[in-house]
Design an enzyme around this catalytic site. Structure first.
Site, short mmCIF file in Angstrom:
data_model
loop_
_atom_site.label_atom_id
_atom_site.label_comp_id
_atom_site.label_asym_id
_atom_site.label_seq_id
_atom_site.Cartn_x
_atom_site.Cartn_y
_atom_site.Cartn_z
N ASP A 67 0.95 -1.17 0.07
CA ASP A 67 0.09 -0.08 0.27
C ASP A 67 0.70 1.19 -0.07
O ASP A 67 1.96 1.23 0.05
CB ASP A 67 -0.93 0.06 1.34
CG ASP A 67 -0.17 -0.52 2.39
OD1 ASP A 67 1.03 -0.64 2.59
OD2 ASP A 67 -1.23 -1.02 3.35
N ASP A 136 -7.64 -2.69 13.51
CA ASP A 136 -8.90 -3.15 13.29
C ASP A 136 -9.08 -4.39 12.25
O ASP A 136 -10.27 -4.76 11.68
CB ASP A 136 -9.65 -2.02 12.50
CG ASP A 136 -8.88 -1.63 10.81
OD1 ASP A 136 -8.08 -2.25 10.76
OD2 ASP A 136 -9.29 -0.73 10.34
N HIS A 138 -7.34 -5.33 9.75
CA HIS A 138 -6.85 -5.25 8.03
C HIS A 138 -5.60 -5.85 7.97
O HIS A 138 -4.73 -6.12 8.79
CB HIS A 138 -6.91 -3.72 7.77
CG HIS A 138 -5.84 -2.92 8.29
ND1 HIS A 138 -5.83 -1.40 8.61
CD2 HIS A 138 -4.30 -3.10 8.64
CE1 HIS A 138 -4.60 -0.89 9.17
NE2 HIS A 138 -4.05 -2.02 8.97
N GLU A 143 -9.68 -2.33 5.02
CA GLU A 143 -10.39 -1.93 6.04
C GLU A 143 -11.67 -2.88 6.38
O GLU A 143 -12.11 -3.54 5.32
CB GLU A 143 -10.66 -0.44 6.29
CG GLU A 143 -9.61 0.48 6.00
CD GLU A 143 -8.79 0.40 7.15
OE1 GLU A 143 -8.43 -0.79 8.13
OE2 GLU A 143 -8.04 1.43 7.73
C1 F6R Z 1 1.16 -1.54 6.17
C2 F6R Z 1 0.34 -2.41 6.11
C3 F6R Z 1 -0.62 -2.47 7.32
C4 F6R Z 1 0.21 -2.65 8.63
C5 F6R Z 1 -0.61 -2.81 9.93
C6 F6R Z 1 0.17 -2.82 11.12
O1 F6R Z 1 2.08 -1.52 4.77
O2 F6R Z 1 0.08 -3.33 5.23
O3 F6R Z 1 -1.53 -3.78 7.22
O4 F6R Z 1 1.16 -3.79 8.65
O5 F6R Z 1 -1.22 -1.61 9.98
O6 F6R Z 1 0.99 -1.75 11.37
P1 F6R Z 1 1.92 -1.69 12.45
O7 F6R Z 1 3.12 -2.82 12.34
O8 F6R Z 1 2.57 -0.30 12.63
O9 F6R Z 1 1.08 -2.17 13.88
#
Ligand code: F6R
Length: 266
Positions: A67, A136, A138, A143
């Site tokens: 992303d 959440d 994801h 989402e």
């Molecule tokens: C970012 C992504 C997100 C993160 C997730 C966890 O490229 O794909 O799904 O892996 O939000 O983020 P952290 O590691 O900051 O808790």
């Protein structure tokens, strides 16, 4: 799904790094799907260490990130391009032309998303997709209520995600509220998935994703449909898993894990 619970965050990162390194050594042209976020920082630094020690070569590796924020130029310190350069790409000998992130600055976002999918297909698909999990539930920025067959597309971020990531983006006011993300369907097409989850704040949502029903309310639960998905967690993130003993038994007893079992020693 295979769930591996290691005693500490560092051990979980070490196992993830060893598994990625093994794949890259076996297939130098590996197509690697990458994630950003706090969880991945240590893992990327460990991969950088392996490269510096001369045991890991990224020169032929190709990468696709999950992303990128919409409206942030790549040079912004909060862009995922910047994050990847900082934490991984500038630490290893990867050819930057082989590294790809969705184009969040494109004038035509839909075309940019289709182009991203086409580039992945041209490379023969993703061999190994690295994933984290959001507060959440994801994966990528899929989402809650994202279709389980969704493809790369623009997505509005939830308040939970905005709250989770605002500290990394200079605060909520400046943080983009939309991103381009690979879809759940795109992720499920990767040949192998590796989800890394650490810390007690993820314990509840991890248990929902791994042991709960498959639901678009927790898009990580869609990984239950994937035939080759490994989930590596530290003890804190694994605290709410019902099947802990069974998962531990497999890691301690199955021959495929023998070379990694020393990681269980404190
Ligand atoms: C970012 C992504 C997100 C993160 C997730 C966890 O490229 O794909 O799904 O892996 O939000 O983020 P952290 O590691 O900051 O808790």
């Amino acid at each position: 799904m295979e769930v591996i619970i290691l005693p500490s965050r560092e051990k979980a990162n070490l196992l993830a790094a060893k598994l990625i390194a093994k794949e890259l050594r076996e297939k130098p042209h590996l197509v690697l799907g990458l994630a950003t976020g706090r969880t991945m920082e240590r893992l990327y630094h460990l991969l950088g260490d392996l490269h510096r020690e001369g045991t890991l070569d990224f020169s032929l590796c190709r990468t696709f990130n999950l992303d990128e924020y919409i409206g942030l130029p790549p040079a912004s310190p909060y862009s995922y391009r910047h994050y990847m350069n900082e934490h991984l790409f500038h630490r290893v000998n990867i050819d930057l032309r082989n590294t790809h992130l969705p184009d969040g600055m494109a004038a035509d976002l839909q075309t940019a998303c289709r182009h991203y999918e086409a580039m992945i297909a041209e490379c023969g698909g993703i061999d190994l997709q690295l994933l984290g999990i959001g507060a959440d539930g994801h994966i990528g920025f899929n989402e809650p209520l994202s279709a389980l067959r969704s493809r790369t597309r623009p997505k509005a971020l939830t308040p939970a995600t905005i709250q989770q990531n605002a500290p990394l983006c200079g605060g909520e006011a400046d943080m983009p509220k939309r991103a381009i993300t690979m879809g759940v369907g795109t992720i499920l097409e990767a040949k192998h998935c590796l989800m890394l989850v650490t810390g007690s704040s993820k314990a509840k949502v991890l248990a929902q994703a791994v042991e709960g029903p498959i639901t678009s309310m927790v898009t990580a639960s869609a990984l239950q449909l994937h035939p080759h998905c490994r989930v590596i967690v530290d003890a804190k993130a694994g605290a709410e898993l019902q099947g802990k003993e069974y998962y531990n038994w497999i890691f301690r007893n199955e021959p495929e894990w023998a070379e990694y079992q020393p990681l269980l020693e404190e």
